[in-house]
Design an enzyme around this catalytic site. Structure first.
Site, PDB file in Angstrom:
ATOM      1  N   GLY A   1      24.089  -6.092  21.409  1.00  0.00           N
ATOM      2  CA  GLY A   1      22.950  -5.371  21.981  1.00  0.00           C
ATOM      3  C   GLY A   1      22.279  -6.155  23.100  1.00  0.00           C
TER       4      GLY A   1
ATOM      5  N   GLY B   1      19.580  -5.397  24.691  1.00  0.00           N
ATOM      6  CA  GLY B   1      18.217  -4.894  24.852  1.00  0.00           C
ATOM      7  C   GLY B   1      17.280  -6.070  25.066  1.00  0.00           C
ATOM      8  N   VAL B   2      15.993  -5.799  25.004  1.00  0.00           N
ATOM      9  CA  VAL B   2      14.995  -6.840  25.268  1.00  0.00           C
ATOM     10  C   VAL B   2      15.171  -8.019  24.308  1.00  0.00           C
ATOM     11  CG1 VAL B   2      12.531  -7.325  25.296  1.00  0.00           C
ATOM     12  CG2 VAL B   2      13.357  -5.114  26.082  1.00  0.00           C
TER      13      VAL B   2
ATOM     14  N   ALA C   1      21.226  -7.288  17.378  1.00  0.00           N
ATOM     15  CA  ALA C   1      19.930  -6.862  17.947  1.00  0.00           C
ATOM     16  C   ALA C   1      20.109  -5.477  18.560  1.00  0.00           C
ATOM     17  CB  ALA C   1      19.462  -7.870  18.993  1.00  0.00           C
ATOM     18  N   VAL C   2      20.383  -4.496  17.684  1.00  0.00           N
ATOM     19  CA  VAL C   2      20.694  -3.149  18.168  1.00  0.00           C
ATOM     20  C   VAL C   2      19.500  -2.201  18.056  1.00  0.00           C
ATOM     21  CG1 VAL C   2      23.174  -3.349  17.719  1.00  0.00           C
ATOM     22  CG2 VAL C   2      21.677  -2.493  15.910  1.00  0.00           C
TER      23      VAL C   2
ATOM     24  N   HIS D   1      -3.570 -16.964  49.503  1.00  0.00           N
ATOM     25  CA  HIS D   1      -2.351 -17.596  50.019  1.00  0.00           C
ATOM     26  C   HIS D   1      -2.358 -19.080  49.659  1.00  0.00           C
ATOM     27  CE1 HIS D   1       0.982 -18.532  52.650  1.00  0.00           C
ATOM     28  NE2 HIS D   1       0.279 -19.545  53.143  1.00  0.00           N
TER      29      HIS D   1
ATOM     30  N   ARG E   1      15.239  -1.404  16.476  1.00  0.00           N
ATOM     31  CA  ARG E   1      14.395  -1.475  15.278  1.00  0.00           C
ATOM     32  C   ARG E   1      14.120  -0.061  14.781  1.00  0.00           C
ATOM     33  NH1 ARG E   1      12.224  -6.310  14.334  1.00  0.00           N
ATOM     34  NH2 ARG E   1      10.341  -5.497  13.341  1.00  0.00           N
TER      35      ARG E   1
ATOM     36  N   GLU F   1      27.498  -5.156  24.682  1.00  0.00           N
ATOM     37  CA  GLU F   1      26.596  -3.996  24.825  1.00  0.00           C
ATOM     38  C   GLU F   1      27.408  -2.712  24.954  1.00  0.00           C
ATOM     39  OE1 GLU F   1      23.249  -3.029  24.820  1.00  0.00           O
ATOM     40  OE2 GLU F   1      24.195  -1.091  25.227  1.00  0.00           O
TER      41      GLU F   1
ATOM     42  N   GLY G   1       0.817  -1.210   0.000  1.00  0.00           N
ATOM     43  CA  GLY G   1       0.000   0.000   0.000  1.00  0.00           C
ATOM     44  C   GLY G   1       0.850   1.259   0.000  1.00  0.00           C
TER      45      GLY G   1
HETATM   46  P1  FAD Z   1       4.134  -4.703  12.662  1.00  0.00           P
HETATM   47  O1  FAD Z   1       3.778  -5.811  13.559  1.00  0.00           O
HETATM   48  O2  FAD Z   1       5.568  -4.574  12.258  1.00  0.00           O
HETATM   49  O3  FAD Z   1       3.204  -4.855  11.385  1.00  0.00           O
HETATM   50  C1  FAD Z   1       3.340  -4.032  10.271  1.00  0.00           C
HETATM   51  C2  FAD Z   1       2.756  -4.766   9.083  1.00  0.00           C
HETATM   52  O4  FAD Z   1       2.659  -3.865   8.000  1.00  0.00           O
HETATM   53  C3  FAD Z   1       3.608  -5.932   8.587  1.00  0.00           C
HETATM   54  O5  FAD Z   1       2.807  -7.057   8.468  1.00  0.00           O
HETATM   55  C4  FAD Z   1       4.105  -5.467   7.217  1.00  0.00           C
HETATM   56  O6  FAD Z   1       4.216  -6.536   6.275  1.00  0.00           O
HETATM   57  C5  FAD Z   1       3.002  -4.528   6.794  1.00  0.00           C
HETATM   58  N1  FAD Z   1       3.429  -3.494   5.861  1.00  0.00           N
HETATM   59  C6  FAD Z   1       4.478  -2.649   5.972  1.00  0.00           C
HETATM   60  N2  FAD Z   1       4.492  -1.771   4.948  1.00  0.00           N
HETATM   61  C7  FAD Z   1       3.427  -2.076   4.174  1.00  0.00           C
HETATM   62  C8  FAD Z   1       2.885  -1.513   2.989  1.00  0.00           C
HETATM   63  N3  FAD Z   1       3.421  -0.430   2.427  1.00  0.00           N
HETATM   64  N4  FAD Z   1       1.777  -2.082   2.449  1.00  0.00           N
HETATM   65  C9  FAD Z   1       1.197  -3.178   3.035  1.00  0.00           C
HETATM   66  N5  FAD Z   1       1.656  -3.724   4.155  1.00  0.00           N
HETATM   67  C10 FAD Z   1       2.745  -3.183   4.739  1.00  0.00           C
HETATM   68  N6  FAD Z   1       6.250  -6.640  21.544  1.00  0.00           N
HETATM   69  C11 FAD Z   1       5.562  -6.946  22.654  1.00  0.00           C
HETATM   70  O7  FAD Z   1       4.672  -6.184  23.050  1.00  0.00           O
HETATM   71  N7  FAD Z   1       5.793  -8.110  23.356  1.00  0.00           N
HETATM   72  C12 FAD Z   1       6.757  -8.982  22.971  1.00  0.00           C
HETATM   73  O8  FAD Z   1       6.946 -10.008  23.604  1.00  0.00           O
HETATM   74  C13 FAD Z   1       7.515  -8.683  21.816  1.00  0.00           C
HETATM   75  N8  FAD Z   1       8.455  -9.533  21.387  1.00  0.00           N
HETATM   76  C14 FAD Z   1       9.138  -9.262  20.235  1.00  0.00           C
HETATM   77  C15 FAD Z   1      10.122 -10.157  19.815  1.00  0.00           C
HETATM   78  C16 FAD Z   1      10.833  -9.927  18.657  1.00  0.00           C
HETATM   79  C17 FAD Z   1      11.880 -10.916  18.202  1.00  0.00           C
HETATM   80  C18 FAD Z   1      10.530  -8.764  17.875  1.00  0.00           C
HETATM   81  C19 FAD Z   1      11.263  -8.503  16.575  1.00  0.00           C
HETATM   82  C20 FAD Z   1       9.572  -7.864  18.281  1.00  0.00           C
HETATM   83  C21 FAD Z   1       8.869  -8.095  19.476  1.00  0.00           C
HETATM   84  N9  FAD Z   1       7.902  -7.199  19.953  1.00  0.00           N
HETATM   85  C22 FAD Z   1       7.229  -7.486  21.098  1.00  0.00           C
HETATM   86  C23 FAD Z   1       7.589  -5.945  19.244  1.00  0.00           C
HETATM   87  C24 FAD Z   1       6.303  -6.093  18.421  1.00  0.00           C
HETATM   88  O9  FAD Z   1       6.466  -7.140  17.495  1.00  0.00           O
HETATM   89  C25 FAD Z   1       5.998  -4.794  17.711  1.00  0.00           C
HETATM   90  O10 FAD Z   1       5.961  -3.727  18.635  1.00  0.00           O
HETATM   91  C26 FAD Z   1       4.654  -4.874  17.006  1.00  0.00           C
HETATM   92  O11 FAD Z   1       4.651  -5.908  16.057  1.00  0.00           O
HETATM   93  C27 FAD Z   1       4.321  -3.542  16.332  1.00  0.00           C
HETATM   94  O12 FAD Z   1       3.093  -3.647  15.687  1.00  0.00           O
HETATM   95  P2  FAD Z   1       2.749  -2.777  14.404  1.00  0.00           P
HETATM   96  O13 FAD Z   1       1.360  -3.129  14.055  1.00  0.00           O
HETATM   97  O14 FAD Z   1       3.113  -1.371  14.638  1.00  0.00           O
HETATM   98  O15 FAD Z   1       3.746  -3.291  13.250  1.00  0.00           O
HETATM   99  P1  AMP Z   2      17.008  -2.115  22.147  1.00  0.00           P
HETATM  100  O1  AMP Z   2      17.025  -0.708  21.608  1.00  0.00           O
HETATM  101  O2  AMP Z   2      16.321  -2.303  23.449  1.00  0.00           O
HETATM  102  O3  AMP Z   2      16.605  -3.111  21.102  1.00  0.00           O
HETATM  103  O4  AMP Z   2      18.532  -2.462  22.455  1.00  0.00           O
HETATM  104  C1  AMP Z   2      19.569  -2.371  21.518  1.00  0.00           C
HETATM  105  C2  AMP Z   2      20.893  -2.246  22.270  1.00  0.00           C
HETATM  106  O5  AMP Z   2      21.979  -2.353  21.344  1.00  0.00           O
HETATM  107  C3  AMP Z   2      21.077  -0.907  22.997  1.00  0.00           C
HETATM  108  O6  AMP Z   2      21.258  -1.174  24.369  1.00  0.00           O
HETATM  109  C4  AMP Z   2      22.336  -0.302  22.366  1.00  0.00           C
HETATM  110  O7  AMP Z   2      23.146   0.347  23.306  1.00  0.00           O
HETATM  111  C5  AMP Z   2      23.073  -1.529  21.798  1.00  0.00           C
HETATM  112  N1  AMP Z   2      23.983  -1.225  20.689  1.00  0.00           N
HETATM  113  C6  AMP Z   2      23.746  -0.457  19.602  1.00  0.00           C
HETATM  114  N2  AMP Z   2      24.841  -0.430  18.771  1.00  0.00           N
HETATM  115  C7  AMP Z   2      25.802  -1.206  19.350  1.00  0.00           C
HETATM  116  C8  AMP Z   2      27.152  -1.587  19.002  1.00  0.00           C
HETATM  117  N3  AMP Z   2      27.756  -1.182  17.879  1.00  0.00           N
HETATM  118  N4  AMP Z   2      27.830  -2.406  19.853  1.00  0.00           N
HETATM  119  C9  AMP Z   2      27.248  -2.851  20.985  1.00  0.00           C
HETATM  120  N5  AMP Z   2      25.980  -2.528  21.369  1.00  0.00           N
HETATM  121  C10 AMP Z   2      25.259  -1.715  20.570  1.00  0.00           C
END
Ligand code: FAD
Ligand code: AMP
Length: 480
Positions: free
Chosen positions: A189, A191-192, A277-278, A452, A280, A212, A123
């Site tokens: 990284g 992070g989470v 994993a630095v 409890h 998104r 990190e 889209g």
């Molecule tokens: P997204 O889920 O990214 O969805 C966006 C959608 O848009 C995708 O399907 C994509 O294909 C579609 N899209 C993009 N551009 C277009 C276009 N131009 N036309 C048509 N379609 C398009 N969050 C939590 O709350 N709990 C967790 O435990 C958690 N674990 C995670 C673990 C991992 C490994 C990762 C990577 C993320 C995790 N997250 C978690 C984060 C969570 O996945 C995101 O915050 C969430 O998916 C965001 O939702 P969204 O709808 O904004 O986007």
């Molecule tokens: P998050 O933003 O929670 O996904 O975490 C990503 C983490 O990656 C952060 O804590 C950053 O400090 C770390 N990070 C980013 N770039 C680097 C790098 N070049 N080397 C080591 N850690 C990094």
């Protein structure tokens, strides 16, 4: 199919698909455009990052590997003699894929049941609330809507020193697809995502090193809680090196050589696999025509007001593409709010009450402010903590690490922060969210009866401890 809708949503992740369902429930003629295509190269897949390559598959692997680790290391101390525990990685992955398929298919069913029209393709928002959709064969069609909701999500950040190759140097998606346990696994990284994926593979026997850049471990987490978690992660064998910036990664003879710099100078490490994993980045590639009227900040987040309205009339944006935590439930809350606002209602998201969870073992979960934040803001507060080591149910469950910590305003006693590190923290934190949504004081929780023996009694005790009145642990300060 008519080309005119009340609402067109672009993206079917937890922001977009929830917005679409809610809009349809409110009587609006709704379509949802999603480009994700299944492994067959044809079918549309709904659910976005969260269901396909994020929250759900990662939790499927975390649950299995947690059970595996318990069976391998903890059962004997509980009198269970499971002499040969082994892992079938292929089966674990097959199960994960099955859960993903069930859930993504479920959304297709929900679209049907609620009357949302799914449109398969990429889209692009044009000026004047028109949406051009390009299908997988390159055909385009333009639709019109009174309101457009952008929900295109995010993608992993790729950094020049360590470009993804899909095999040795991978992103979080690749790390959910390993076919065998890497002997030495590097993660950039702490992070989470880095910690969760590191836990999965460490539990299966990988030697995991997390590099990190920042000196402080989990700087967004209350530091008393973060320090407790770090101690437990280290005990589990995760080698977490803070204050170490990765400067380069190179694949040579089937190994990844990683260069990094820490306080001692230049270092090198070698791994069988490297997960980068630095963080998104918001993903809007090809989704906005130049004259769409939508504006972004320098990092690519779409500008929105408190109600997720963009600067283009009738265009809204939710989820990972806008400010705020990149979390599925935050995206969904925003999706519901926008659908309701389009329908003429006036709800708001309470950004102060969004829970955060790290699904490691122990889990780390929190809502509201940390002590560090409150100190920086000059607030006066009281703190109550209660360790799971003093909780009978935690002892019975063999999970005594961690604590519940409640921070309350010194004058009003209103709860300002609720932090948990320990068993079921992701579930326990919901009590803090509800309390804070209702504007509770710590005393409100202290006066509540908890069953409890439960882990939740630690919430009760932490609330009592805020005023120095905990029963099952020595109090930090005397009640006046
Ligand atoms: P997204 O889920 O990214 O969805 C966006 C959608 O848009 C995708 O399907 C994509 O294909 C579609 N899209 C993009 N551009 C277009 C276009 N131009 N036309 C048509 N379609 C398009 N969050 C939590 O709350 N709990 C967790 O435990 C958690 N674990 C995670 C673990 C991992 C490994 C990762 C990577 C993320 C995790 N997250 C978690 C984060 C969570 O996945 C995101 O915050 C969430 O998916 C965001 O939702 P969204 O709808 O904004 O986007
Ligand atoms: P998050 O933003 O929670 O996904 O975490 C990503 C983490 O990656 C952060 O804590 C950053 O400090 C770390 N990070 C980013 N770039 C680097 C790098 N070049 N080397 C080591 N850690 C990094």
């Amino acid at each position: 199919m008519s080309d005119k809708f009340d609402v067109i949503v672009i993206g079917a992740g937890p922001g977009g698909y929830v917005a679409a369902i809610k809009a349809a429930q409110l009587g609006l003629k709704t379509a949802c455009v999603e480009s994700w295509t299944g492994k067959d190269g044809k079918s549309q897949v709904l659910g976005g990052t969260c269901l396909n390559v994020g929250c759900i598959p990662s939790k499927a692997l975390l649950e299995v590997t947690h059970k595996f680790e318990e069976a391998s290391h903890d059962y004997e101390s509980m009198g269970i003699l499971a002499k040969s525990v082994d892992i079938d990685v292929a089966k674990m992955m097959e199960r994960k894929d099955g859960i993903v398929k069930q859930l993504t298919g479920g959304i297709a069913g929900l679209f049907k049941a609620n009357g949302v029209t799914p449109i398969h393709g990429h889209g692009k928002l044009l000026a004047g609330r028109k949406v051009e959709v390009t299908d997988k064969d390159g055909n385009t069609k333009t639709y019109e809507a009174d309101n457009v909701i952008l929900a295109t999500g995010s993608k992993p950040i790729e950094i020049p020193p360590a470009p993804f190759d899909g095999d040795y140097i991978v992103d979080s998606e690749g790390a959910l697809e390993f076919t065998e346990v890497p002997k030495r696994l590097g993660i950039i990284g702490a992070g989470v995502i880095g910690l969760e994926l590191g836990s999965v593979w460490a539990r299966l026997g990988a030697e995991v090193t997390v590099i990190e850049a920042q000196d402080t471990f989990l700087p967004v987490v209350d530091q008393q809680v973060a320090k407790d978690a770090l101690k437990q992660f280290k005990k589990q064998g995760l080698n977490i090196i803070t204050g170490a910036r990765m400067t380069g990664a190179e694949v040579k003879r089937k190994l990844v050589y990683v260069n990094y710099e820490d306080s001692k100078g230049k270092q090198e490490a070698k791994f069988d696999k490297l997960i980068v994993a630095v963080g998104r980045r918001p993903y809007t590639d090809g989704a906005l025509a130049e004259d769409s009227g939508v504006t972004m900040d320098e990092r690519g987040f779409i500008f929105v007001d408190d109600n997720c309205k963009t600067e283009a009339p009738g265009v809204w944006a939710v989820g990972d593409i806008v400010r705020g935590p990149m979390l599925a439930h935050k995206a969904s809350e925003e999706g519901v709010m926008v659908a309701e606002r389009i329908a003429g209602h006036k709800p708001q998201v309470n950004y102060d009450c969004i829970p955060n969870v790290i699904y490691t073992a122990p889990e780390v979960a929190w809502v509201g402010k940390t002590e560090e934040q409150l100190k920086a803001e000059g607030e006066e507060y009281n703190v109550g903590t209660f360790p799971f080591a003093a909780n009978g149910r935690a002892m019975a469950a063999n999970a005594t690490g961690g604590m519940v910590k409640i921070i309350a305003d010194a004058k009003t006693d209103r709860i300002l922060g609720f932090h948990v590190v320990g068993p079921q923290a992701s579930e326990i934190v919901a009590q803090g969210v509800i309390a804070m949504e209702f504007g509770s004081s710590a005393e409100d929780l202290a006066l509540t009866c908890f069953a409890h023996p439960t882990l939740s009694e630690s919430v009760h005790e932490a609330a009592l401890a805020v005023a120095g009145g905990a029963i099952h642990v020595a109090n930090r300060r005397k009640k006046k």
